[in-house]
Design an enzyme around this catalytic site. Structure first.
Site, PDB file in Angstrom:
ATOM      1  N   ASP A  49     -68.593  39.978 109.151  1.00  0.00           N
ATOM      2  CA  ASP A  49     -67.828  38.892 108.551  1.00  0.00           C
ATOM      3  C   ASP A  49     -66.950  39.449 107.435  1.00  0.00           C
ATOM      4  O   ASP A  49     -67.435  40.053 106.486  1.00  0.00           O
ATOM      5  CB  ASP A  49     -68.798  37.849 107.981  1.00  0.00           C
ATOM      6  CG  ASP A  49     -68.064  36.671 107.372  1.00  0.00           C
ATOM      7  OD1 ASP A  49     -67.776  35.713 108.110  1.00  0.00           O
ATOM      8  OD2 ASP A  49     -67.782  36.700 106.147  1.00  0.00           O
ATOM      9  N   TYR A  54     -61.319  39.193 100.730  1.00  0.00           N
ATOM     10  CA  TYR A  54     -62.358  40.170 100.334  1.00  0.00           C
ATOM     11  C   TYR A  54     -61.796  41.584 100.189  1.00  0.00           C
ATOM     12  O   TYR A  54     -62.480  42.468  99.668  1.00  0.00           O
ATOM     13  CB  TYR A  54     -63.479  40.236 101.381  1.00  0.00           C
ATOM     14  CG  TYR A  54     -64.209  38.962 101.656  1.00  0.00           C
ATOM     15  CD1 TYR A  54     -64.179  37.875 100.782  1.00  0.00           C
ATOM     16  CD2 TYR A  54     -64.973  38.833 102.839  1.00  0.00           C
ATOM     17  CE1 TYR A  54     -64.863  36.713 101.072  1.00  0.00           C
ATOM     18  CE2 TYR A  54     -65.660  37.672 103.124  1.00  0.00           C
ATOM     19  CZ  TYR A  54     -65.601  36.616 102.252  1.00  0.00           C
ATOM     20  OH  TYR A  54     -66.279  35.463 102.547  1.00  0.00           O
ATOM     21  N   HIS A 117     -60.591  29.534 105.073  1.00  0.00           N
ATOM     22  CA  HIS A 117     -61.552  29.976 104.052  1.00  0.00           C
ATOM     23  C   HIS A 117     -62.016  28.841 103.135  1.00  0.00           C
ATOM     24  O   HIS A 117     -63.212  28.698 102.873  1.00  0.00           O
ATOM     25  CB  HIS A 117     -60.920  31.105 103.219  1.00  0.00           C
ATOM     26  CG  HIS A 117     -61.927  32.022 102.611  1.00  0.00           C
ATOM     27  ND1 HIS A 117     -61.695  33.374 102.424  1.00  0.00           N
ATOM     28  CD2 HIS A 117     -63.173  31.805 102.140  1.00  0.00           C
ATOM     29  CE1 HIS A 117     -62.763  33.927 101.875  1.00  0.00           C
ATOM     30  NE2 HIS A 117     -63.662  32.996 101.678  1.00  0.00           N
TER      31      HIS A 117
END
Length: 315
Positions: A49, A54, A117
């Protein structure tokens, strides 16, 4: 470690119920993250993931290439890759280009799952948080979801879904979606069990994936309340397991898939050891009675603005 079960979602080839998360705070350097992911593939992880936000798409892509070179996997198809559309791309015309950018970062032709998200839009790209109030606006769910559906139709992703969506936001999405979301990835653990949301998702045929199943200890948004929970610790000691294993097993027994992050080799392998045993009814009941408190809030990331607090308050 026991056999890794899989869940079939739409056109996907089967999502392993335990995935490795790659969100690190502060973000790990590319080499550290890449080496940890290669080690995870070696340990038996096949579900990874990531997210544009990120900054771990590039190391994940490099790790996949390395794993293929080393023969740890024979083909990219053996892996299940999830990435996410960041809030600054939550505009109808930016969804497909954002998907292409993520694929470029990952060095892949497709991902298995693409998620929105957060249900909010940022009008500018941000390099630091909190974010100024005037850059945070409501997201047009209908038009953004049309972009997500395009990503699936174009073959850039096998399935589409959402993350951090409340029952209210899911209802709004389902009323306009041609392709319903396959997944809602949300915070879930013994101290935030998401009972109402899970029941809603089950009724609507949306699979729930849990992030922060161990409380995201050591991050800006998490804490140590899972790893230091006395009830979980007592059960772990009695069963010869770790507190993390007890928490992960409890989440798994609720029919939920899991994304858990550890770059530590030993804990990485321990986290896989949840499939060849089960909690007793008494143990489960004790865990179910734990006091509940939400851990991850959008306000802790973007700042306590009115629209952000409104989203955080939704169930």
């Amino acid at each position: 470690m026991g056999c890794m079960p899989e869940i079939t979602l739409g056109q996907t080839s089967g999502m392993p119920v335990l995935g490795m998360g790659t969100a690190a705070y502060p973000p790990a350097d590319v080499e550290t993250a890449k080496n940890a992911i290669v080690e995870a593939i070696r340990a038996g992880y096949r579900h990874f993931d990531t997210a544009f936000a990120y900054r771990s798409e590039q190391p994940l892509g490099e790790a996949i290439a390395e794993a293929l070179r080393l023969g740890l996997v024979k083909s990219r198809d053996e892996l299940f890759i999830t990435t996410k559309l960041w809030c600054s791309f939550c505009d109808r015309d930016q969804v497909v280009p954002a998907m292409k950018l993520s694929l470029q970062n990952l060095q892949l032709e497709y991902v298995d799952m693409y998620l929105i998200h957060w249900p909010i839009r940022l009008t500018q790209h941000v390099n630091k948080t909190p974010v100024p109030k005037d850059q945070i606006v409501p997201m047009d769910i209908k038009s953004v979801w049309e972009g997500m559906e395009d990503c699936q139709k174009l073959g850039f992703t096998k399935a589409i879904g959402v993350s951090n969506f409340s029952c209210k936001k899911l209802d709004e999405l389902l009323s306009v979606a041609n392709i319903p979301p396959a997944v809602n990835q949300v915070e879930m653990n013994p101290l935030w069990n998401q009972k109402q949301l899970r029941e809603f998702c089950k009724e609507k045929g949306i699979h729930v994936t849990a992030y922060s199943p161990l409380g995201a200890n050591g991050t800006k948004w998490g804490d140590n309340r899972i790893v230091e929970c006395d009830v979980l610790d007592e059960i772990a000691k009695a069963r010869g397991k770790t507190t993390a294993q007890v928490s992960l097993r409890w989440v798994y027994e609720h029919g939920v898939s899991i994304v858990t992050k550890s770059f530590n080799k030993q804990r990485m392998r321990e986290n896989l050891g949840i499939f060849d045993w089960s909690l007793t009814e008494e143990e489960s009941n004790k865990i179910n009675e734990l006091p509940q408190r939400k851990g991850v809030t959008l306000a802790s990331i973007l700042g306590p603005h009115e629209l952000v607090l409104e989203i955080d308050a939704e169930v």
